[in-house]
Design an enzyme around this catalytic site. Sequence first.
Site, mmCIF file in Angstrom:
data_model
loop_
_atom_site.group_PDB
_atom_site.id
_atom_site.type_symbol
_atom_site.label_atom_id
_atom_site.label_comp_id
_atom_site.label_asym_id
_atom_site.label_seq_id
_atom_site.Cartn_x
_atom_site.Cartn_y
_atom_site.Cartn_z
ATOM 1 N N GLU A 160 0.855 -1.192 0.000
ATOM 2 C CA GLU A 160 0.000 0.000 0.000
ATOM 3 C C GLU A 160 0.888 1.238 0.000
ATOM 4 O O GLU A 160 1.961 1.258 0.579
ATOM 5 C CB GLU A 160 -0.921 -0.008 1.225
ATOM 6 N N LYS A 209 4.003 -16.040 -0.329
ATOM 7 C CA LYS A 209 3.703 -14.734 0.267
ATOM 8 C C LYS A 209 3.985 -14.748 1.778
ATOM 9 O O LYS A 209 4.467 -13.766 2.345
ATOM 10 C CB LYS A 209 2.232 -14.428 -0.021
ATOM 11 N N ASN A 213 6.703 -12.379 3.520
ATOM 12 C CA ASN A 213 6.329 -11.383 4.532
ATOM 13 C C ASN A 213 6.951 -11.684 5.891
ATOM 14 O O ASN A 213 7.322 -10.769 6.627
ATOM 15 C CB ASN A 213 4.809 -11.268 4.638
ATOM 16 N N ASN A 224 16.526 -3.622 13.607
ATOM 17 C CA ASN A 224 16.222 -2.854 14.821
ATOM 18 C C ASN A 224 17.071 -3.325 16.000
ATOM 19 O O ASN A 224 17.561 -2.507 16.788
ATOM 20 C CB ASN A 224 14.738 -2.973 15.173
ATOM 21 N N TYR A 255 22.994 -16.769 -1.012
ATOM 22 C CA TYR A 255 23.885 -17.570 -0.166
ATOM 23 C C TYR A 255 23.274 -17.770 1.225
ATOM 24 O O TYR A 255 22.705 -16.835 1.791
ATOM 25 C CB TYR A 255 25.240 -16.860 -0.061
ATOM 26 N N TYR A 256 23.416 -18.951 1.777
ATOM 27 C CA TYR A 256 22.866 -19.335 3.082
ATOM 28 C C TYR A 256 21.340 -19.487 3.074
ATOM 29 O O TYR A 256 20.734 -19.606 4.142
ATOM 30 C CB TYR A 256 23.219 -18.328 4.193
ATOM 31 N N CYS A 267 33.788 -19.770 13.153
ATOM 32 C CA CYS A 267 33.437 -18.340 13.199
ATOM 33 C C CYS A 267 31.976 -18.064 13.560
ATOM 34 O O CYS A 267 31.694 -17.323 14.497
ATOM 35 C CB CYS A 267 33.754 -17.690 11.860
ATOM 36 N N ARG A 330 36.161 -28.043 14.149
ATOM 37 C CA ARG A 330 35.710 -27.201 15.259
ATOM 38 C C ARG A 330 34.252 -26.768 15.054
ATOM 39 O O ARG A 330 33.894 -26.208 14.030
ATOM 40 C CB ARG A 330 36.612 -25.967 15.396
HETATM 41 N N1 LIG Z 1 -3.713 -4.743 1.039
HETATM 42 C C1 LIG Z 1 -2.509 -5.147 0.663
HETATM 43 O O1 LIG Z 1 -1.508 -4.410 0.688
HETATM 44 C C2 LIG Z 1 -2.330 -6.525 0.129
HETATM 45 C C3 LIG Z 1 -1.195 -6.834 -0.623
HETATM 46 C C4 LIG Z 1 -1.072 -8.112 -1.154
HETATM 47 C C5 LIG Z 1 -2.046 -9.066 -0.911
HETATM 48 N N2 LIG Z 1 -3.134 -8.741 -0.143
HETATM 49 C C6 LIG Z 1 -4.165 -9.775 0.048
HETATM 50 O O2 LIG Z 1 -5.188 -9.552 -0.926
HETATM 51 C C7 LIG Z 1 -6.467 -9.923 -0.386
HETATM 52 C C8 LIG Z 1 -7.426 -8.749 -0.484
HETATM 53 O O3 LIG Z 1 -6.929 -7.702 0.320
HETATM 54 P P1 LIG Z 1 -7.564 -6.258 0.272
HETATM 55 O O4 LIG Z 1 -6.689 -5.398 1.145
HETATM 56 O O5 LIG Z 1 -7.840 -5.836 -1.118
HETATM 57 O O6 LIG Z 1 -8.992 -6.522 1.007
HETATM 58 P P2 LIG Z 1 -10.236 -5.534 1.130
HETATM 59 O O7 LIG Z 1 -10.924 -5.887 2.391
HETATM 60 O O8 LIG Z 1 -9.788 -4.134 0.898
HETATM 61 O O9 LIG Z 1 -11.156 -5.933 -0.103
HETATM 62 C C9 LIG Z 1 -11.874 -7.123 -0.197
HETATM 63 C C10 LIG Z 1 -13.134 -6.862 -1.012
HETATM 64 O O10 LIG Z 1 -13.785 -8.097 -1.267
HETATM 65 C C11 LIG Z 1 -15.170 -7.828 -1.275
HETATM 66 N N3 LIG Z 1 -15.929 -9.099 -1.163
HETATM 67 C C12 LIG Z 1 -16.139 -9.885 -0.078
HETATM 68 N N4 LIG Z 1 -16.888 -10.964 -0.401
HETATM 69 C C13 LIG Z 1 -17.126 -10.875 -1.733
HETATM 70 C C14 LIG Z 1 -17.843 -11.669 -2.663
HETATM 71 N N5 LIG Z 1 -18.481 -12.799 -2.293
HETATM 72 N N6 LIG Z 1 -17.884 -11.266 -3.942
HETATM 73 C C15 LIG Z 1 -17.265 -10.154 -4.334
HETATM 74 N N7 LIG Z 1 -16.581 -9.341 -3.508
HETATM 75 C C16 LIG Z 1 -16.527 -9.694 -2.213
HETATM 76 C C17 LIG Z 1 -15.366 -6.887 -0.109
HETATM 77 O O11 LIG Z 1 -16.589 -6.184 -0.194
HETATM 78 C C18 LIG Z 1 -14.160 -5.964 -0.326
HETATM 79 O O12 LIG Z 1 -14.477 -4.867 -1.171
HETATM 80 C C19 LIG Z 1 -6.179 -10.408 1.028
HETATM 81 O O13 LIG Z 1 -6.010 -11.795 1.017
HETATM 82 C C20 LIG Z 1 -4.869 -9.729 1.386
HETATM 83 O O14 LIG Z 1 -4.152 -10.446 2.380
HETATM 84 C C21 LIG Z 1 -3.302 -7.494 0.349
#
Ligand SMILES: NC(=O)c1ccc[n+]([C@@H]2O[C@H](COP(=O)([O-])OP(=O)(O)OC[C@H]3O[C@@H](n4cnc5c(N)ncnc54)[C@H](O)[C@@H]3O)[C@@H](O)[C@H]2O)c1
Length: 457
Positions: A160, A209, A213, A224, A255-256, A267, A330
């Site tokens: 984001e 993923k 992460n 940190n 590597y590793y 070491c 060692r």
């Molecule tokens: N936000 C991020 O930065 C990010 C990055 C990579 C992956 N993801 C993954 O992507 C996925 C979506 O994340 P997001 O942040 O976009 O979620 P979000 O909550 O912003 O959006 C999900 C959307 O799905 C809709 N929805 C729910 N049920 C539905 C249905 N039956 N039919 C159609 N739409 C439906 C909801 O109304 C909502 O608009 C998650 O698994 C998240 O972990 C998120």
Amino acid sequence: MNISIFGLGYVGCVGAACCAKLGHHVIGNDISENKVNLINQGKPTIIEAEIENLVRDAHDRGLLEATMDYRYAVHKSEISFIVVGTPSSKEGHLNLNYIYGVARQIGEALADKDEFHIIAIRSTVLPGTNAKVGEIIADVSGKVRGKDFTVVSNPEFLREGTAVHDYMNPPLTLIGTDSEYAERKFRELYKDIPGEFVSTDIEVAEIMKYVNNTYHGLKIVFANEVGNICKALGIDSHKVMEIFCKDKQLNISPYYFKPGFAYGGSCLPKDSKALRTLAHDLYVDVPVINAINPSNERQKKNAVDIIESKGQCRIGILGLSFKSGTDDLRCSPIVDVAEVLLGKGYEIHIYDKNVRISQLTGTNADFIAAKLPHLHEIISDDLDTVCAESDVLVITNKEKEFAEVPQKYPHKCIVDLVRQFTELDYDGNYEGISWGNINANPAQDDKIERTMVKTEF
Ligand SMILES: NC(=O)c1ccc[n+]([C@@H]2O[C@H](COP(=O)([O-])OP(=O)(O)OC[C@H]3O[C@@H](n4cnc5c(N)ncnc54)[C@H](O)[C@@H]3O)[C@@H](O)[C@H]2O)c1
């Protein structure tokens, strides 16, 4: 290409706008009427750099529309992306209800669609979800996976704040699929996206993923903790980490990063212990740095557990030094394993062509005298003798001569601590320390050329 995107939240909205920018026709679907209306007015459902112009542009060019009608979305597209939320419970379990809900809707829509359909899971889901989604769709639609539809895993790596830029410039594009047709389609879909296109096993793609992460989290807390130690010493931590990142051979590199045996040598154990002790003396709490040694010890115990699980008492250890090409014993982790097994009464035979007991000197000789005082009685420089006298063969380094062992001794148990083989045709019992059985099964696939290939990373 015509695509539908289920879920118009953060990831779905960015994906819809970017796919349209790539020239595809996109139908967004969401259960939120408000989000559907926003897209149909040419407005994004989220706030994010560049997204407003992209959505307006795509809408004005007729490449982006949205609907609450999931049948329409499926019928008018050849690929449906699932991008709904996957929130976690308090205990950390994933709530996959939204994913399964969309799978049921897609299944209903596919029941009366004749063309082959690709479903792509873009949400972050645990391994096994792809298979479950396929089962739901097959169940609801009455269609057959592989013949009428397929399910691809295509995880999203965007962050984001820079989501559009990340979508258009990913580190790599990853799909997990068992369908050649789907792979071709995805190569076409993403042909204008830079970076490597990687097609792999479904479950490999599904876990990526989480591995990424978790590692990103590890990087942050490691930096940190180093920073906190540096601060207590009056050292500029940013200068330290800047220089740390300049080492692209050992620090920022593959590597590793090969799952395998515990680290050892003169070491790594000594120096990481010194940093832990320094932090302790400075009253700086470093839980992650402190956890490194217990994890390493745990891996030695894992090796002992696997060897014991074979139920044999004659154990052959192929390689005793801490890595190939040296006689340095060692802190060699396999020495600890041998010590434990000897203590438990196992009959141990050791082969290491580089270790000549009479030539060991200094701390190297002292170390082994303390750990394995009777080493001269159990070590040999004849690999065949050691293999013949043992029922379990433990491969501890990547010496080329060990690659021949399974062929020469086809009925022994092999415990591989270093991934000596990527694939082997072997009647015996093979187990890797951090991976499963890589035995090729001739009955399953006659087309696989059964050669023993050494892993090259
Ligand atoms: N936000 C991020 O930065 C990010 C990055 C990579 C992956 N993801 C993954 O992507 C996925 C979506 O994340 P997001 O942040 O976009 O979620 P979000 O909550 O912003 O959006 C999900 C959307 O799905 C809709 N929805 C729910 N049920 C539905 C249905 N039956 N039919 C159609 N739409 C439906 C909801 O109304 C909502 O608009 C998650 O698994 C998240 O972990 C998120």
